[in-house]
Scaffold this motif. Sequence first.
Motif, short mmCIF file in Angstrom:
data_model
loop_
_atom_site.label_atom_id
_atom_site.label_comp_id
_atom_site.label_asym_id
_atom_site.label_seq_id
_atom_site.Cartn_x
_atom_site.Cartn_y
_atom_site.Cartn_z
N GLN B 85 1.04 -1.31 -0.27
CA GLN B 85 0.15 -0.46 -0.30
C GLN B 85 0.66 1.47 0.26
N TYR B 86 1.91 1.28 0.85
CA TYR B 86 2.91 2.74 0.96
C TYR B 86 4.38 1.38 -0.23
N ALA B 87 4.98 2.82 -0.82
CA ALA B 87 5.13 2.10 -1.73
C ALA B 87 6.77 2.18 -1.24
N ALA B 88 7.28 0.92 -1.18
CA ALA B 88 8.31 -0.17 -0.71
C ALA B 88 9.71 0.58 -1.53
N VAL B 89 10.39 2.04 -1.35
CA VAL B 89 11.02 2.51 -2.70
C VAL B 89 12.13 2.98 -1.00
N ASP B 90 13.15 3.25 -2.08
CA ASP B 90 14.31 3.98 -1.08
C ASP B 90 13.65 5.59 -1.88
N LEU B 145 7.45 2.22 -9.60
CA LEU B 145 7.95 2.04 -9.37
C LEU B 145 8.62 0.99 -8.34
N ASP B 146 7.43 0.76 -7.18
CA ASP B 146 7.59 -0.50 -6.74
C ASP B 146 6.98 -1.56 -7.36
N LEU B 147 6.05 -1.66 -8.31
CA LEU B 147 5.49 -2.81 -8.80
C LEU B 147 7.46 -3.50 -9.92
N ALA B 148 7.82 -2.24 -10.48
CA ALA B 148 9.00 -2.15 -11.48
C ALA B 148 9.66 -3.50 -10.66
N ALA B 149 10.11 -2.85 -9.58
CA ALA B 149 11.32 -3.25 -7.95
C ALA B 149 10.30 -5.15 -7.66
N SER B 150 9.65 -5.13 -8.07
CA SER B 150 8.71 -6.28 -7.47
C SER B 150 9.15 -7.80 -9.01
N LEU B 151 9.55 -6.55 -10.00
CA LEU B 151 9.63 -7.81 -11.09
C LEU B 151 10.88 -7.07 -11.47
N ILE B 152 11.79 -7.25 -10.61
CA ILE B 152 13.35 -7.18 -11.64
C ILE B 152 13.90 -8.69 -12.00
N ARG B 153 13.47 -9.90 -10.68
CA ARG B 153 13.37 -11.41 -11.05
C ARG B 153 12.13 -11.62 -11.74
N THR B 154 11.30 -12.08 -11.96
CA THR B 154 9.59 -12.08 -12.35
C THR B 154 10.12 -13.29 -11.12
N PRO B 155 8.82 -13.02 -10.49
CA PRO B 155 8.21 -13.39 -9.26
C PRO B 155 7.17 -14.88 -9.54
N ARG B 156 7.70 -15.98 -8.51
CA ARG B 156 6.04 -17.26 -8.74
C ARG B 156 4.86 -16.39 -8.56
N VAL B 157 5.08 -16.12 -7.43
CA VAL B 157 3.46 -15.52 -6.64
C VAL B 157 3.81 -14.01 -6.07
N LEU B 158 3.04 -12.96 -6.58
CA LEU B 158 3.03 -11.72 -6.72
C LEU B 158 1.93 -10.96 -5.63
N PHE B 159 2.38 -10.30 -4.38
CA PHE B 159 1.33 -10.25 -3.29
C PHE B 159 1.47 -8.73 -3.74
N LEU B 160 0.10 -8.24 -4.32
CA LEU B 160 -0.07 -7.00 -4.54
C LEU B 160 -1.37 -6.52 -3.16
N ASP B 161 -0.98 -5.62 -2.20
CA ASP B 161 -1.79 -5.17 -1.20
C ASP B 161 -2.00 -3.77 -1.58
N GLU B 162 -3.53 -3.39 -1.91
CA GLU B 162 -3.99 -2.56 -2.25
C GLU B 162 -3.18 -1.68 -3.37
N PRO B 163 -2.85 -2.10 -4.39
CA PRO B 163 -1.85 -1.66 -5.64
C PRO B 163 -2.35 -0.46 -6.00
N THR B 164 -3.60 0.25 -5.92
CA THR B 164 -4.67 0.87 -6.32
C THR B 164 -4.48 2.14 -5.43
N THR B 165 -4.88 1.75 -4.27
CA THR B 165 -5.04 2.42 -3.41
C THR B 165 -4.51 4.60 -3.37
N GLY B 166 -5.42 5.65 -3.54
CA GLY B 166 -4.96 6.40 -3.76
C GLY B 166 -3.97 6.52 -5.04
#
Lengths: 261, 329
Positions: B85-90, B145-166
């Motif tokens: 929900q809160y973009a986990a980037v630096d 950017l947060d989503l891109a960070a999740s896809l650096i290596r294609t994950p087998r399971v992707l968890f999206l916690d309220e990806p479009t809130t706000g």
Amino acid sequence: MSTAITDGWTMTRRNMTHVVRAPEELILYFSLPIMFVLVFGYVFGSGMQVSGGGSYREFLLPGVFVMTMLYGLGATATGVAQDLSRGVVDRFRSMPMARSALMTGRSTADLLRALLEMSTLLICGLLVGWQWRQGVGRALLAVGLLLLLRIAITWVGIYLALLVRNPETVGVIVFPAAFPFTAISNVFVSPELMPSIIGTISEWNPLSATVAAIRELFGNPGLGGDSWPAEHAMLLAVLWPVLLIATFAPLAVRRYQRLSR
Amino acid sequence: MTTFEVVAEGLGKRYGPTRALDTFDLTVPAGTVHGLLGPNGAGKTTAVRILTTLLRFDTGRASVAGYDVLRRPDEVRARIALTGQYAAVDEILSGRQNLELFGRLFRLSSREARRRAAELLERFGLDEAAGRSAGEYSGGMRRRLDLAASLIRTPRVLFLDEPTTGLDPRSRNQVWDLVRGLVADGTTVLLTTQYLEEADQLADRISVIDAGRVVAEGSPDQLKAMTGGDRIEVVVRDAAELAHAGRIVAAICGAQPELDPTVRRLSVPVLDRVAGLVDVVRGLDDAGVAVEDVGLRRATLDEAFLHLTGHRPDDTREPVGAGRKADLA
């Protein structure tokens, strides 16, 4: 083990990039000790005396070195608290990276930063007439003691951040928490010149141990007192930081693991 | 045989006296999108944090990508990605530096990390902003950017916690398109949302969560059907004729319509959608009732949610009465 080192180094580089990208904070941390050198060295210093005689500025510089190490506490604690509050730690924790990297990376980066701060201060010191008088070997040993103290302070800072979590709160409490340690110590004034109880507290202050030890190693004035801590400054300058690390590193690690509670 | 990428059995998690999760069950087959739908505080985020190894649980069992979450967290972490929900980037690092950092932590070589970062920045429309601090990005850019960070290596399971809130509608659509693309490539997605529309758009199956447990599970259509399915709505020209029209419609459809005199509207559940509509229009015409508007209305997940939990998804816990009628306005 090798992943712990690689990941730790990656995190170190990340934290160093922070310094490069947001240098304002660094400027603050640079200017503070330089200000202290100027204000104490030239304003208050004219009225200060050094027990055993000698130049006050030469007495002062080792104290300011140590003070700079202590104020690194602020940088460490706010940095960690900011990571925790911004959710980026969640990403780190959900990645297959070494658990230790966040803390070792922080610790190493802060150490490199301390080296940078120390070099600036060293030059500043040489400009105001301070110098090391016992050869390069002993001067490097003094730098080693300073870095050891900085490592100890890093772990206190990491623990503090994990305890408080909110970066604003951390920013507010760090200075008032750290200031008494520099005031009631031998940083600015020799403990022998203080009222007896305060003098004793000053002598046992962990900062005083490092200050006294590096004064001796640099060959600066102000070695004084025949009290036990004053006579065993070198031992205490190693023992205090090691004790702090042995206490706060496990506390911090435990606190970090408890993030998953 | 179907493989399940996410399995949770009887998960329980307490915070003091509060039960954040209470015998929570979930199975997500490989290659599908599963939606966790529920109001704030229902336990969605708790479930995601447990499944992504960020949080320990008190009771039950959970495995992700075939590995036990508690016993083999590193195996799980190597196969998942989380966008919260809160973009986990630096926020101090630039977009590019962020992706390179995460790439390095995924053990890519520095050249490989650079290449991958450039690729993702372009794919996510961030190449122009690549050198700017992530802290200066707009909400939508940061989420990308947060989503891109999740896809650096294609994950087998992707968890999206309220990806479009706000997010604004445009950014929301972009995120949805990205998720669809990933699923097409074989990634399994667990999505939490408060938005029924989002679950309806993306999810193959939905678990409705309330107060820490799953209160219903099914495909979006199945959940909609639980509220009584589709309805025919008729607006008559003259309010005085509403009751008369209601009797005619009741006779045709075999169900008592709901009448709303203030808008001169009646509404009735219907099974055979088109035939029902034709019959109703003909019946009212034969009886000489002047009709202003007539139409078929599909049930929404909104109604399904209200029906299942007694309150709306984005509201506080206030029950909104029992009627579905409240939703017709």
